[in-house]
Design a protein around this motif. Structure first.
Motif, PDB file in Angstrom:
ATOM      1  N   SER A  49      53.456  56.053  78.080  1.00 20.04           N
ATOM      2  CA  SER A  49      54.531  56.529  77.225  1.00 20.04           C
ATOM      3  C   SER A  49      54.609  55.631  75.993  1.00 20.04           C
ATOM      4  CB  SER A  49      55.849  56.489  77.998  1.00 20.04           C
ATOM      5  OG  SER A  49      56.890  56.992  77.215  1.00 20.04           O
ATOM      6  N   ILE A  50      54.722  56.246  74.807  1.00 22.87           N
ATOM      7  CA  ILE A  50      54.783  55.487  73.557  1.00 22.87           C
ATOM      8  C   ILE A  50      55.979  55.947  72.730  1.00 22.87           C
ATOM      9  CG2 ILE A  50      52.308  55.013  73.476  1.00 22.87           C
ATOM     10  CD1 ILE A  50      52.056  57.286  71.382  1.00 22.87           C
ATOM     11  N   SER A  51      56.327  55.153  71.756  1.00 25.47           N
ATOM     12  CA  SER A  51      57.411  55.491  70.839  1.00 25.47           C
ATOM     13  C   SER A  51      57.001  56.693  69.981  1.00 25.47           C
ATOM     14  CB  SER A  51      57.707  54.308  69.922  1.00 25.47           C
ATOM     15  OG  SER A  51      58.578  54.689  68.881  1.00 25.47           O
ATOM     16  N   VAL A  52      57.954  57.533  69.645  1.00 25.94           N
ATOM     17  CA  VAL A  52      57.670  58.687  68.792  1.00 25.94           C
ATOM     18  C   VAL A  52      57.758  58.339  67.307  1.00 25.94           C
ATOM     19  CG1 VAL A  52      58.435  60.308  70.558  1.00 25.94           C
ATOM     20  CG2 VAL A  52      60.065  59.526  68.833  1.00 25.94           C
ATOM     21  N   LYS A  53      58.146  57.116  67.004  1.00 25.39           N
ATOM     22  CA  LYS A  53      58.291  56.703  65.609  1.00 25.39           C
ATOM     23  C   LYS A  53      56.956  56.828  64.872  1.00 25.39           C
ATOM     24  CE  LYS A  53      59.887  53.080  62.605  1.00 25.39           C
ATOM     25  NZ  LYS A  53      60.204  51.694  62.425  1.00 25.39           N
ATOM     26  N   GLY A  54      56.949  57.558  63.765  1.00 23.46           N
ATOM     27  CA  GLY A  54      55.765  57.713  62.931  1.00 23.46           C
ATOM     28  C   GLY A  54      54.783  58.772  63.407  1.00 23.46           C
ATOM     29  N   ILE A  55      55.091  59.456  64.507  1.00 22.10           N
ATOM     30  CA  ILE A  55      54.163  60.463  65.043  1.00 22.10           C
ATOM     31  C   ILE A  55      54.494  61.834  64.475  1.00 22.10           C
ATOM     32  CG2 ILE A  55      53.354  61.653  67.117  1.00 22.10           C
ATOM     33  CD1 ILE A  55      53.741  59.076  68.644  1.00 22.10           C
ATOM     34  N   ASP A  56      53.459  62.525  64.032  1.00 22.04           N
ATOM     35  CA  ASP A  56      53.552  63.940  63.691  1.00 22.04           C
ATOM     36  C   ASP A  56      52.258  64.592  64.141  1.00 22.04           C
ATOM     37  OD1 ASP A  56      51.694  63.221  61.732  1.00 22.04           O
ATOM     38  OD2 ASP A  56      53.017  63.630  60.060  1.00 22.04           O
ATOM     39  N   CYS A  57      52.284  65.911  64.249  1.00 20.99           N
ATOM     40  CA  CYS A  57      51.126  66.630  64.747  1.00 20.99           C
ATOM     41  C   CYS A  57      50.897  67.866  63.895  1.00 20.99           C
ATOM     42  CB  CYS A  57      51.329  67.053  66.200  1.00 20.99           C
ATOM     43  SG  CYS A  57      51.677  65.687  67.326  1.00 20.99           S
ATOM     44  N   ILE A  58      49.651  68.200  63.700  1.00 16.01           N
ATOM     45  CA  ILE A  58      49.308  69.381  62.915  1.00 16.01           C
ATOM     46  C   ILE A  58      49.842  70.621  63.600  1.00 16.01           C
ATOM     47  CG2 ILE A  58      47.398  70.848  62.121  1.00 16.01           C
ATOM     48  CD1 ILE A  58      45.755  68.303  61.775  1.00 16.01           C
ATOM     49  N   ASP A  59      50.473  71.463  62.837  1.00 15.18           N
ATOM     50  CA  ASP A  59      50.914  72.762  63.337  1.00 15.18           C
ATOM     51  C   ASP A  59      49.720  73.699  63.205  1.00 15.18           C
ATOM     52  OD1 ASP A  59      52.039  75.203  63.937  1.00 15.18           O
ATOM     53  OD2 ASP A  59      53.778  74.932  62.649  1.00 15.18           O
ATOM     54  N   VAL A  60      49.074  74.014  64.325  1.00 11.08           N
ATOM     55  CA  VAL A  60      47.864  74.817  64.271  1.00 11.08           C
ATOM     56  C   VAL A  60      48.099  76.217  63.716  1.00 11.08           C
ATOM     57  CG1 VAL A  60      46.660  73.543  66.073  1.00 11.08           C
ATOM     58  CG2 VAL A  60      48.093  75.489  66.704  1.00 11.08           C
ATOM     59  N   GLY A  61      49.350  76.616  63.635  1.00 12.79           N
ATOM     60  CA  GLY A  61      49.678  77.903  63.034  1.00 12.79           C
ATOM     61  C   GLY A  61      49.780  77.842  61.518  1.00 12.79           C
ATOM     62  N   GLU A  62      49.755  76.640  60.973  1.00 12.77           N
ATOM     63  CA  GLU A  62      49.874  76.418  59.526  1.00 12.77           C
ATOM     64  C   GLU A  62      48.599  75.750  59.017  1.00 12.77           C
ATOM     65  OE1 GLU A  62      52.589  76.970  57.434  1.00 12.77           O
ATOM     66  OE2 GLU A  62      53.716  77.932  59.036  1.00 12.77           O
TER      67      GLU A  62
END
Length: 164
Positions: free
Chosen positions: A148-161
């Motif tokens: 488990s890691i911190s969510v700070k600074g995480i984003d993910c590509i929206d494969v629909g975009e």
């Protein structure tokens, strides 16, 4: 005082169990080889819903396989060992997901730097990147464990975009 001490001792003994993401019946599947996920008893009602190779592990053919029974989601760290066989290396039990959340097993970044070892639980947003990350885990390929890691600074590509 004795009652408080007893409660502390009992809670202390249960916390390690509560913090483990892998129920005992699923931890027994580590090392199992399968062609169809439902060949494994604890996953008999599950189907593969997604999968991908971890970006910098193409040569050793390690990746994430998402399976679901319709309401529960489990992420497997899998080594693809033959054209149609896979070996389970680790299990991450996400559990039941709400209808407005999604599990993301590819295209995540930390501080805008790609990191193919991340699995995230997120609420979809508009735009090329999903930024509303609820929980995140990173797989350690040396120990074959999800951490488990911190969510700070995480984003993910929206494969629909389309993302840049």
């Amino acid at each position: 005082m004795k009652k408080k001490l007893l409660h502390i001792l009992l809670l202390g003994n249960f916390f390690p169990v509560l913090s483990q993401p892998i129920p005992k019946d699923q931890s027994a599947v580590i090392g199992k080889v399968y062609k169809q996920i439902n060949e494994i008893g604890v996953f008999k009602n599950y189907k593969v819903t997604a999968g991908n190779l971890i970006e910098n592990s193409v040569n050793n053919r390690t990746g994430f396989t998402e399976i679901s029974d319709g309401s529960n989601v489990i992420i497997l760290l899998t080594k693809f060992i033959a054209p149609s066989s896979s070996k389970i290396l680790a299990v991450l039990d996400i559990g039941k997901t709400e209808s407005n959340t999604q599990v993301i097993i590819m295209g995540c970044r930390v501080d805008k730097k790609k990191d193919g070892h991340i699995v995230a639980l997120a609420k979809p947003t508009t735009g090329p990147y999903i930024k509303n990350i609820i929980k995140a885990w990173k797989v350690d390929l040396n120990t074959n464990r999800f951490i488990s890691i911190s969510v700070k600074g995480i984003d993910c590509i929206d494969v629909g975009e389309d993302a840049d």
